[in-house]
Design an enzyme around this catalytic site. Structure first.
Site, PDB file in Angstrom:
ATOM      1  N   LYS A  22       0.809  -1.241  -0.149  1.00  0.00           N
ATOM      2  CA  LYS A  22      -0.048   0.135   0.143  1.00  0.00           C
ATOM      3  C   LYS A  22       0.809   1.314  -0.143  1.00  0.00           C
ATOM      4  O   LYS A  22       0.588   2.111  -0.868  1.00  0.00           O
ATOM      5  CB  LYS A  22      -0.979   0.061   1.504  1.00  0.00           C
ATOM      6  CG  LYS A  22      -1.521   1.374   1.624  1.00  0.00           C
ATOM      7  CD  LYS A  22      -2.263   1.244   2.951  1.00  0.00           C
ATOM      8  CE  LYS A  22      -1.684   1.440   4.221  1.00  0.00           C
ATOM      9  NZ  LYS A  22      -1.292   2.635   4.436  1.00  0.00           N
ATOM     10  N   ASN A  23       1.833   1.095   1.036  1.00  0.00           N
ATOM     11  CA  ASN A  23       2.708   2.255   1.159  1.00  0.00           C
ATOM     12  C   ASN A  23       3.673   3.056  -0.158  1.00  0.00           C
ATOM     13  O   ASN A  23       4.095   4.003  -0.302  1.00  0.00           O
ATOM     14  CB  ASN A  23       3.582   2.421   2.244  1.00  0.00           C
ATOM     15  CG  ASN A  23       2.582   2.751   3.690  1.00  0.00           C
ATOM     16  OD1 ASN A  23       1.259   2.850   3.536  1.00  0.00           O
ATOM     17  ND2 ASN A  23       3.222   2.385   4.790  1.00  0.00           N
ATOM     18  N   CYS A 116      -4.118  12.357  13.751  1.00  0.00           N
ATOM     19  CA  CYS A 116      -4.947  11.008  13.732  1.00  0.00           C
ATOM     20  C   CYS A 116      -4.629  10.200  14.868  1.00  0.00           C
ATOM     21  O   CYS A 116      -4.073  10.628  15.846  1.00  0.00           O
ATOM     22  CB  CYS A 116      -4.836  10.440  12.614  1.00  0.00           C
ATOM     23  SG  CYS A 116      -3.042   9.600  12.353  1.00  0.00           S
ATOM     24  N   ARG A 121       1.114  14.323  13.309  1.00  0.00           N
ATOM     25  CA  ARG A 121       1.498  14.170  12.030  1.00  0.00           C
ATOM     26  C   ARG A 121       1.436  15.411  11.089  1.00  0.00           C
ATOM     27  O   ARG A 121       0.456  15.549  10.336  1.00  0.00           O
ATOM     28  CB  ARG A 121       0.424  13.194  11.277  1.00  0.00           C
ATOM     29  CG  ARG A 121       0.599  11.935  12.036  1.00  0.00           C
ATOM     30  CD  ARG A 121       0.006  10.466  11.473  1.00  0.00           C
ATOM     31  NE  ARG A 121       0.856  10.178  10.402  1.00  0.00           N
ATOM     32  CZ  ARG A 121       0.312   9.012   9.686  1.00  0.00           C
ATOM     33  NH1 ARG A 121      -0.632   8.311   9.834  1.00  0.00           N
ATOM     34  NH2 ARG A 121       1.185   8.504   8.593  1.00  0.00           N
ATOM     35  N   ASP A 305       5.279   0.577  12.191  1.00  0.00           N
ATOM     36  CA  ASP A 305       3.822  -0.134  11.814  1.00  0.00           C
ATOM     37  C   ASP A 305       3.885  -1.583  12.085  1.00  0.00           C
ATOM     38  O   ASP A 305       3.030  -2.308  11.797  1.00  0.00           O
ATOM     39  CB  ASP A 305       4.136  -0.126  10.276  1.00  0.00           C
ATOM     40  CG  ASP A 305       3.511   1.407   9.683  1.00  0.00           C
ATOM     41  OD1 ASP A 305       3.336   2.096  10.708  1.00  0.00           O
ATOM     42  OD2 ASP A 305       3.620   1.475   8.439  1.00  0.00           O
ATOM     43  N   ARG A 397      -8.029  -0.839   5.664  1.00  0.00           N
ATOM     44  CA  ARG A 397      -7.301   0.276   4.871  1.00  0.00           C
ATOM     45  C   ARG A 397      -6.090  -0.216   4.551  1.00  0.00           C
ATOM     46  O   ARG A 397      -5.265   0.196   3.579  1.00  0.00           O
ATOM     47  CB  ARG A 397      -7.047   1.404   5.843  1.00  0.00           C
ATOM     48  CG  ARG A 397      -8.064   2.427   6.172  1.00  0.00           C
ATOM     49  CD  ARG A 397      -7.787   3.685   6.721  1.00  0.00           C
ATOM     50  NE  ARG A 397      -6.436   4.151   6.393  1.00  0.00           N
ATOM     51  CZ  ARG A 397      -5.456   4.316   7.308  1.00  0.00           C
ATOM     52  NH1 ARG A 397      -5.325   4.309   8.671  1.00  0.00           N
ATOM     53  NH2 ARG A 397      -4.246   4.697   6.585  1.00  0.00           N
TER      54      ARG A 397
END
Ligand code: UD1
Length: 422
Positions: A22-23, A116, A121, A305, A397
């Site tokens: 995803k990233n 968030c 962030r 992560d 997500r």
């Protein structure tokens, strides 16, 4: 609201192919608007964040569709430089459009993505980098307007090796006039993937993967076909799930070199790992061992992560472990939920002290963010009894139908869909 229901206590076993990252896919999809024509981006995961990005590309005038695991993007008609606040709120990665839109249309209007669940962030490093390349930046409340007649190469030193800021600057600099150097750049594999993609479009970038990236601006970029790297965080999550359930799992299409720090930590916890090219076997027979100290920090250190997920394994270890989070200031929200499942964790500022317990127990818990949700799934798989996880849109997500992935490895997991009310 959909929920995940897990019947714990079954060791994971079998083989599974790891989907694309995803990233890596998000900035690459954003970067596609810098050239006119049709791209094929392969190995794109089917995730809600990817669908939001495709929605943004369509709002800008592109045609963008996920067909199987390929995205076809046609960028001929990009005409819109305003990214609506509603899309910014859905996904902070919308900020990846800043560099590409400045480059393509000379203007971008968007909104502060805001904080968030895992921290404040800020995007100050993105804005400073673009300003150094000659962009004029105006902030009115939460709206940001960036304009540039022409971007000009510059020497940029990042105060912190931000992944997103490094990527935004690389994209903006690819067609700037002259040379750009980014010093103290982030070194994540996704940055190398972006470099490879931009170079496949005709950019001239070297150094990604080191802390100095050099970009020689070119006057034109052209469309290409490109394949996204495997998702190292999904792979790491499954490795930890295999270990926590004392299972035996083979990961296929994985890049072990991207997981060096996670492999090191898992081996210290007593997990057996065998690597053969892009195949990795993870096997755990007994109770995990505690790991004295894990510190999250930018790549190649242990990734933030995977911090929530590793905490589940350490919650079951024999002994006391310490996990220090240095990347995001608010990334311990899973601790309260894990405690409800019987974990013994004490948090002091940015360190968590984890005293291993022999077992966790099923409970009803809530995913507070993407990786915290993944941690709760692992906890549910390892726990005795049933676990219900709420707010699973966070998990969607970053994991492509996580329940199917895990059920294929023998887990007792399913998704409940809400019963419609009249
Ligand atoms: C990316 C990843 C995310 C991962 C993170 C760190 C994507 C889409 N997301 O996020 O999954 O957890 O890297 O590996 O690739 N910071 C500032 N100012 C800025 C930018 C960042 O202060 O302008 C701070 C952040 O608040 C945070 C730290 O720097 O404390 C790291 O952020 P960054 O590396 O930018 O992460 P992201 O790119 O947002």
């Amino acid at each position: 609201m959909e929920k995940l229901v897990i019947e714990g206590g079954k060791p994971l076993s079998g083989a599974i192919r790891i989907h694309g990252a995803k990233n890596a896919a998000l900035p690459i999809l954003a970067a596609s608007i810098m050239a006119e024509g049709t791209f094929t981006i392969e190995n794109v995961p089917n995730l809600s964040d990817i669908h939001v990005m495709l929605g943004i590309l369509r709002a800008l005038g592109c045609r963008a569709e996920l067909v199987g695991d390929n995205v076809i993007v046609s960028t001929n008609a990009v005409h819109q430089f305003h990214i609506p606040e509603s899309l910014m709120n859905q996904m902070r990665s919308s900020i990846f459009l800043m560099g590409p839109l400045l480059s393509r249309l000379g203007r971008v209007e968007l909104y502060q993505p805001g904080g968030c669940a895992i921290g404040e962030r800020k995007i100050d490093l993105h804005l400073q980098g673009l300003a150094a390349l000659g962009a004029h930046i105006e902030e009115n409340g939460s709206q940001i307007v960036c304009t540039a007649n022409e971007l000009q190469g510059a020497e940029i030193v990042l105060d912190y090796p931000s992944v997103g800021a490094t990527e935004n600057i690389m994209m903006a600099a690819a067609m700037a006039r002259g040379m750009t150097t980014i010093t103290n750049a982030a070194r994540e594999p996704e940055i190398q993937d972006l470099q490879n993609f931009l170079n496949a479009m005709g950019a001239r970038i070297i150094g990604a993967g080191t802390d100095t990236i050099t970009i020689e601006g070119v006057s034109e970029l052209t469309p290409c076909t490109y394949r996204i790297i495997p998702d190292r965080i999904v792979a790491g999550t499954l490795m930890i799930a295999a270990a926590a359930t004392r299972g035996n799992v083979t990961l296929e299409k994985v890049c072990p070199a991207h997981l060096t720090s996670a492999i090191h930590v898992l081996k210290r916890a007593g997990v057996q790992i065998a690597i053969n090219g892009d195949i990795m076997n993870v096997c755990a027979l007994g109770r995990p061992k505690s790991v004295e100290r894990i510190v999250t920090s930018p790549y190649p250190s242990f990734p933030t992560d995977l911090q929530s997920q590793i905490m589940v394994l350490l919650s079951l270890a024999d002994g006391v472990s310490i996990v220090k989070e240095t990347v995001f200031e608010g990334r311990f929200k899973h601790v309260d939920e894990l405690s409800r499942m019987g974990a013994d964790i004490r948090v002091d500022l940015n360190s968590a002290y984890i005293r291993g317990v022999p077992r966790l127990y099923g409970a009803t818990v809530e995913a507070t963010d993407l990786r915290a949700g993944a941690a709760l799934v692992i906890a549910g798989l390892a726990a005795q009894g049933s676990t219900v996880i709420e707010q699973i849109h966070h998990i969607d997500r970053g994991y492509d139908r996580i329940e199917l992935m895990l059920a294929s490895l023998g887990a007792g997991i399913h998704r409940t869909t809400p019963v419609p009310t009249e």
